[in-house]
Every structure is written in C-alpha cells, then in structure tokens.
Design a protein around this motif. Structure first.
Motif, PDB file in Angstrom:
ATOM      1  N   ILE A   1       0.877  -1.176   0.000  1.00  0.00           N
ATOM      2  CA  ILE A   1       0.000   0.000   0.000  1.00  0.00           C
ATOM      3  C   ILE A   1       0.912   1.223   0.000  1.00  0.00           C
ATOM      4  O   ILE A   1       1.686   1.423   0.949  1.00  0.00           O
ATOM      5  N   ARG A   2       0.863   1.991  -1.069  1.00  0.00           N
ATOM      6  CA  ARG A   2       1.557   3.284  -1.066  1.00  0.00           C
ATOM      7  C   ARG A   2       0.514   4.350  -0.813  1.00  0.00           C
ATOM      8  O   ARG A   2      -0.502   4.412  -1.506  1.00  0.00           O
ATOM      9  N   PHE A   3       0.744   5.165   0.206  1.00  0.00           N
ATOM     10  CA  PHE A   3      -0.213   6.208   0.551  1.00  0.00           C
ATOM     11  C   PHE A   3       0.549   7.502   0.762  1.00  0.00           C
ATOM     12  O   PHE A   3       1.492   7.546   1.562  1.00  0.00           O
ATOM     13  N   HIS A   4       0.156   8.524   0.021  1.00  0.00           N
ATOM     14  CA  HIS A   4       0.771   9.840   0.193  1.00  0.00           C
ATOM     15  C   HIS A   4       2.288   9.747   0.125  1.00  0.00           C
ATOM     16  O   HIS A   4       3.007  10.311   0.958  1.00  0.00           O
ATOM     17  N   GLY A   5       2.754   8.995  -0.879  1.00  0.00           N
ATOM     18  CA  GLY A   5       4.191   8.910  -1.123  1.00  0.00           C
ATOM     19  C   GLY A   5       4.967   8.058  -0.131  1.00  0.00           C
ATOM     20  O   GLY A   5       6.202   8.074  -0.117  1.00  0.00           O
ATOM     21  N   GLN A   6       4.240   7.306   0.726  1.00  0.00           N
ATOM     22  CA  GLN A   6       4.931   6.496   1.731  1.00  0.00           C
ATOM     23  C   GLN A   6       4.582   5.017   1.557  1.00  0.00           C
ATOM     24  O   GLN A   6       3.503   4.687   1.065  1.00  0.00           O
ATOM     25  N   ASP A   7       5.505   4.162   2.018  1.00  0.00           N
ATOM     26  CA  ASP A   7       5.210   2.732   2.100  1.00  0.00           C
ATOM     27  C   ASP A   7       4.376   2.539   3.374  1.00  0.00           C
ATOM     28  O   ASP A   7       4.912   2.399   4.471  1.00  0.00           O
ATOM     29  N   ALA A  19       4.886  -0.199   5.950  1.00  0.00           N
ATOM     30  CA  ALA A  19       6.189  -0.210   6.626  1.00  0.00           C
ATOM     31  C   ALA A  19       6.233   0.773   7.795  1.00  0.00           C
ATOM     32  O   ALA A  19       7.148   0.713   8.615  1.00  0.00           O
ATOM     33  N   LEU A  20       5.250   1.656   7.887  1.00  0.00           N
ATOM     34  CA  LEU A  20       5.262   2.644   8.973  1.00  0.00           C
ATOM     35  C   LEU A  20       5.022   1.955  10.315  1.00  0.00           C
ATOM     36  O   LEU A  20       4.199   1.052  10.409  1.00  0.00           O
ATOM     37  N   ARG A  70       1.405   9.194  14.008  1.00  0.00           N
ATOM     38  CA  ARG A  70       1.183  10.501  13.375  1.00  0.00           C
ATOM     39  C   ARG A  70       0.427  10.355  12.060  1.00  0.00           C
ATOM     40  O   ARG A  70      -0.499  11.099  11.777  1.00  0.00           O
ATOM     41  N   ALA A  71       0.844   9.364  11.274  1.00  0.00           N
ATOM     42  CA  ALA A  71       0.271   9.209   9.937  1.00  0.00           C
ATOM     43  C   ALA A  71      -1.184   8.742   9.992  1.00  0.00           C
ATOM     44  O   ALA A  71      -1.949   8.974   9.056  1.00  0.00           O
TER      45      ALA A  71
END
Ligand SMILES: Nc1ncnc2c1ncn2[C@@H]1O[C@H](COP(=O)(O)OP(=O)(O)OP(=O)(O)O)[C@@H](O)[C@H]1O
Ligand SMILES: [Mg+2]
Length: 264
Positions: A66-72, A75-76, A83-84
């Motif tokens: 899942i890529r969301f708003h330029g992030q993996d 992996a967060l 925060r995200a």
C-alpha cells in the motif's frame, strides 16, 4: 501524471476460522488519485470491509503493498505510524456503535483534536465550532448526548469527527446505507461539497450502485475477495461486463430507468 494518493497492489488477507481458510481479500490492486472518489461495490462477504480494515491498519495484511501519500504505508511503525494515522479516517454504517454512549457532541470532536494534537487546547472550542459548521450541525447541539441525536445528525457528527484530523483519505463503509432516502441524499451532497472544498479523497464502500453513482468517479466491483471489474462509474453501469455487476444493477430499478448521476 503525479503519483496517486493511494496505490494498492497484490493485497491479500486470509482469515482462519477453525480449520477453514477464508481468502477475504485476494490479490487486490487499484489506485485512487487525490481529490477523487473510488466506489467499492460487491455482495455481502466479498471482502469490502476487510479491505477497509487493511487500509486502516486495524489488521495486518498477509502480503501486498500500500503506497499512501508517497509512503510505504505498511512499513510505517511506532511514532511515525501514530502521526500518519490522522491521514486516513473512517465512517461506518452505524455511528452509534462507534461513539461512547456517555459522549456529548463536543467530547466526540474534542477527542481526535486532543489525541492527534491537531490544535492546542485553547483553540479547540473554535475548531469544534468550525467542524460543526462544516457538516451542518447547529452549535446549540454541542452539549447534547450522542444518544439524543437523530440518525442523520449522528452521521454528520461521525463525519465531523473523521474530518477533525484533516485526513487526506476518508473511508466510508456503508456510511449512508442505514439512512432514509432524503437524509441519505443530504449526506451525499455534503460529501460532494466537502470534497470540492478540501480535496479529500473518498473510498466509498456500498452495495447500492445508485448510491455509489451519486458520488464515485470510478468504481471497483469485488466478488469473493477479488476485483472482477473496474472503471469509470457511468461506463460500468452502461456496459457491465460481469454477472456480478449485472446483478448489482438489476437490484436497483432506478439505474435502468433513471437519469440521476453525480452532481457537478
Ligand atoms: N475477523 C474475521 N475472522 C474470520 N473471518 C472473517 C473476519 N472478518 C471477515 N471475515 C470473512 O471474510 C470475508 C469478507 O468479509 P467482509 O466483512 O470483508 O465482507 P463485506 O464485503 O464487507 O460484507 P458486507 O457487505 O456484509 O459488509 C467473509 O467471508 C467473512 O466471513
Ligand atoms: Mg462490510
């Protein structure tokens, strides 16, 4: 073209019920551009809510990305994930079950502002006022118990709470399904207006294609955990390719006779 807000690929989730394996989400992929609405439709048990819970990271995926708003997104972890989390919010069919029964309108909106540290304590009352205004709830309802709201007011409050963290993506899981027709229409219009104002993206889960048509730019049809069809909403309704989609259309008489479509 710039990167979509949300890009899902190969997403898979299996549940184990006793000895039985249920492939609830099976190798799913799709994209959602910023400021747009993707409808997810399918029969009961086709995996729509599981997809939503995977995106919210309420349950872990077996595999996929899942890529969301330029992030993996998968992996967060830790503080970065906390925060995200403010960036993806969800509204359910029955908001009452999602509210603390002792909560008031004000406390429902105060909680996310406090927990996600959106604004300082002193500014919270003003922000709560803005949120109520945004969803068309009167200021005089501030101190009212959530139990003393109508169904439509509760769903507006659920929407205000979801918007409190200024999310980039709102997942609406059968969010208007329990409302009667005129209230449903009002909430759909409110959603369209909020999207125009703030550019928030929606993943709109439903089973009624007429409702989905009122809000979704594109639609994805699920069956038994898989995507069987997807495309622009009007094209899917005009030229369904699969028996699942044909059945969903046949279930809504006004789709065959009516001319209503997404406003704007
Ligand atoms: N926590 C769980 N444990 C075991 N099986 C589950 C769990 N959650 C969902 N399932 C199974 O996964 C499949 C997909 O369920 P899901 O709730 O995602 O469907 P849905 O499309 O949202 O259905 P509905 O339209 O009824 O809400 C179903 O077979 C369901 O029984
Ligand atoms: Mg569901």
């Amino acid at each position: 073209m710039s990167e979509p807000l949300l890009a899902v690929s190969g997403l898979t989730k299996t549940f184990r019920n006793g000895g039985r394996h249920v492939l609830a989400v099976d190798d799913i992929g799709f994209e959602l551009p910023a400021g747009q609405t993707l409808g997810i439709v399918g029969a009961s048990g086709s995996g729509k809510s599981t997809l939503a819970r995977l995106l919210m990271r309420l349950i872990p995926a077996d595999s996929g990305s899942i890529r969301f708003h330029g992030q993996d997104w998968l992996a967060l972890s830790g503080a970065r994930l906390r925060r995200a989390r403010a960036d993806i919010q969800m509204v359910f069919q029955d908001p009452l079950s999602a509210f603390n029964p002792r909560a008031t309108v004000e406390s429902v909106l105060n909680d996310p502002l406090r927990i996600h540290e959106i604004v300082g304590k002193a500014e919270r009352p003003a922000r709560i006022g803005e949120l109520l205004d945004k969803v068309g709830l009167a200021m005089s309802l501030r101190g009212r118990s959530v139990l003393a709201l109508s169904g439509g007011q509760r769903q507006r409050l659920a929407l205000a709470r979801a918007l409190a963290t200024r999310p980039k993506l709102l997942i609406l899981d059968e969010a208007v399904s329990a409302l009667d027709l005129s209230i449903r229409r009002q909430i759909l219009e409110l959603l369209v207006a909020l999207q125009r104002e703030d550019g928030v993206s929606y993943l709109f889960i439903g089973h009624d294609l007429a409702v989905v048509r009122a809000i979704a730019h594109r639609v994805t049809v699920m069956e038994a955990g898989r995507i069987v069809e997807s495309g622009e909403t009007e094209g899917i309704i005009a030229r369904p390719q699969t028996s699942v989609t044909k059945a969903l259309i046949a279930a809504v008489p006004q789709l065959i006779t009516g001319t209503e479509s997404r406003p704007g």
